[in-house]
Design a protein around this motif. Structure first.
Motif, PDB file in Angstrom:
ATOM      1  N   ASP A  30       0.982  -0.949   0.158  1.00 38.52           N
ATOM      2  CA  ASP A  30       0.047  -0.061   0.005  1.00 38.52           C
ATOM      3  C   ASP A  30       0.650   1.118  -0.025  1.00 38.52           C
ATOM      4  OD1 ASP A  30       0.957   0.198   2.679  1.00 38.52           O
ATOM      5  OD2 ASP A  30      -1.166   0.112   3.596  1.00 38.52           O
TER       6      ASP A  30
ATOM      7  N   ASN B 172     -13.147  -6.634  -0.184  1.00 41.20           N
ATOM      8  CA  ASN B 172     -12.634  -5.220  -0.328  1.00 41.20           C
ATOM      9  C   ASN B 172     -13.232  -4.519  -1.383  1.00 41.20           C
ATOM     10  OD1 ASN B 172     -10.867  -6.005   1.756  1.00 41.20           O
ATOM     11  ND2 ASN B 172      -9.160  -5.949   0.619  1.00 41.20           N
TER      12      ASN B 172
ATOM     13  N   GLY C 252      -2.544  -4.132   3.442  1.00 45.80           N
ATOM     14  CA  GLY C 252      -1.055  -3.297   3.305  1.00 45.80           C
ATOM     15  C   GLY C 252      -0.143  -3.897   2.496  1.00 45.80           C
TER      16      GLY C 252
ATOM     17  N   GLN D 262      -6.710  -0.807   0.605  1.00 48.29           N
ATOM     18  CA  GLN D 262      -5.650   0.118   0.808  1.00 48.29           C
ATOM     19  C   GLN D 262      -4.741  -0.077  -0.457  1.00 48.29           C
ATOM     20  OE1 GLN D 262      -5.061   0.486   5.394  1.00 48.29           O
ATOM     21  NE2 GLN D 262      -3.498  -0.735   4.608  1.00 48.29           N
TER      22      GLN D 262
ATOM     23  N   TYR E 141      -7.775  -6.022   5.636  1.00 49.31           N
ATOM     24  CA  TYR E 141      -6.362  -5.371   5.661  1.00 49.31           C
ATOM     25  C   TYR E 141      -5.489  -6.119   4.663  1.00 49.31           C
ATOM     26  CZ  TYR E 141      -2.176  -2.787   7.225  1.00 49.31           C
ATOM     27  OH  TYR E 141      -1.023  -2.052   7.235  1.00 49.31           O
TER      28      TYR E 141
ATOM     29  N   HIS F 132      -4.766   2.275   7.612  1.00 50.28           N
ATOM     30  CA  HIS F 132      -4.494   1.405   8.761  1.00 50.28           C
ATOM     31  C   HIS F 132      -5.783   0.719   9.359  1.00 50.28           C
ATOM     32  CE1 HIS F 132      -0.637   2.273   9.046  1.00 50.28           C
ATOM     33  NE2 HIS F 132      -0.645   3.641   8.925  1.00 50.28           N
TER      34      HIS F 132
ATOM     35  N   SER G 230      -7.837  -5.349  10.406  1.00 50.46           N
ATOM     36  CA  SER G 230      -6.374  -4.317  10.324  1.00 50.46           C
ATOM     37  C   SER G 230      -5.261  -5.395  10.519  1.00 50.46           C
ATOM     38  CB  SER G 230      -6.625  -3.323  11.321  1.00 50.46           C
ATOM     39  OG  SER G 230      -5.218  -2.552  11.195  1.00 50.46           O
TER      40      SER G 230
ATOM     41  N   ARG H 184      -3.316   3.830   2.384  1.00 46.51           N
ATOM     42  CA  ARG H 184      -3.255   3.551   3.718  1.00 46.51           C
ATOM     43  C   ARG H 184      -4.038   4.309   4.703  1.00 46.51           C
ATOM     44  NH1 ARG H 184       2.733   3.171   5.472  1.00 46.51           N
ATOM     45  NH2 ARG H 184       2.776   1.878   3.801  1.00 46.51           N
TER      46      ARG H 184
END
Length: 186
Positions: free
Chosen positions: A16, A128, A89, A133, A87, A140, A172, A138
């Motif tokens: 991300d 998603n 990332g 992200q 999440y 978090h 997360s 981002r």
């Protein structure tokens, strides 16, 4: 597929990016609902796990412990979940969450998403739906909580999943530390 390598096996678009953004999550006591003008979404369960604060030598993703613990705090099961906001990332983390929350067996996450139809907006587990992200920047995990609430309220416009979603999970982290939130519309 031709993006430059960042750190094997992650390429530029598997990570991300920093972004300027904000979101608000308002948590209130149930007896204050007479003051709410929008449809309230209930926190049905939550969990978290911290293995360590470093990616160095993580042997067991914290998503596995947080996922197991989430279901210990509710009567809901994975079969009740209408959408997942995981999440991402790093590109592999949604796969980790699929396994950690029990949507598939450990080691089967790649097969679960293969072809993309199961996780499409009209699939078995829309995943998603706002782009995550990797697509949106981002936040978090706060963006995932926001998208879960937006989907449960039916306010996602062109991103809205079909039907009348009642249960969502938002997460997360997932590597050395993790948090999961199960949200429900009554």
């Amino acid at each position: 597929m031709s993006a430059r390598m960042i750190s094997t096996p992650l390429c530029l678009y598997d990570c991300d990016r920093f972004s300027d953004a904000s979101t608000v999550v308002i948590v209130s006591a149930g007896d204050a609902l007479d003051e709410v003008t929008c449809e309230p979404i209930r926190i049905a369960a939550m969990s978290g796990s911290v293995d360590r604060y470093s990616w160095d030598q993580v042997e067991w993703p914290a998503a596995y412990d947080a996922g197991r613990d989430l279901w210990a705090h509710t009567d809901y099961t994975v079969d009740d979940v209408d959408t997942a906001q995981f999440y991402d990332g790093f590109a592999f983390l949604p796969i980790t969450w699929l396994e950690g929350l029990g949507f598939c067996e450990k080691g089967e996450g790649g097969r679960f998403i293969e072809g993309g139809t199961r996780i499409a907006r009209d699939g078995e587990l829309p995943l998603n739906t706002a782009g995550g992200q990797l697509g949106a920047g981002r936040l978090h995990g706060f963006g995932f909580a926001h998208e879960a609430v937006t989907q449960l309220r039916g306010n996602a416009g062109e991103r809205q999943i079909p039907g009348s979603p009642k249960v969502a999970v938002a997460t997360s982290g997932g590597g050395p530390l993790a948090a999961a939130l199960l949200l429900a519309r009554d």
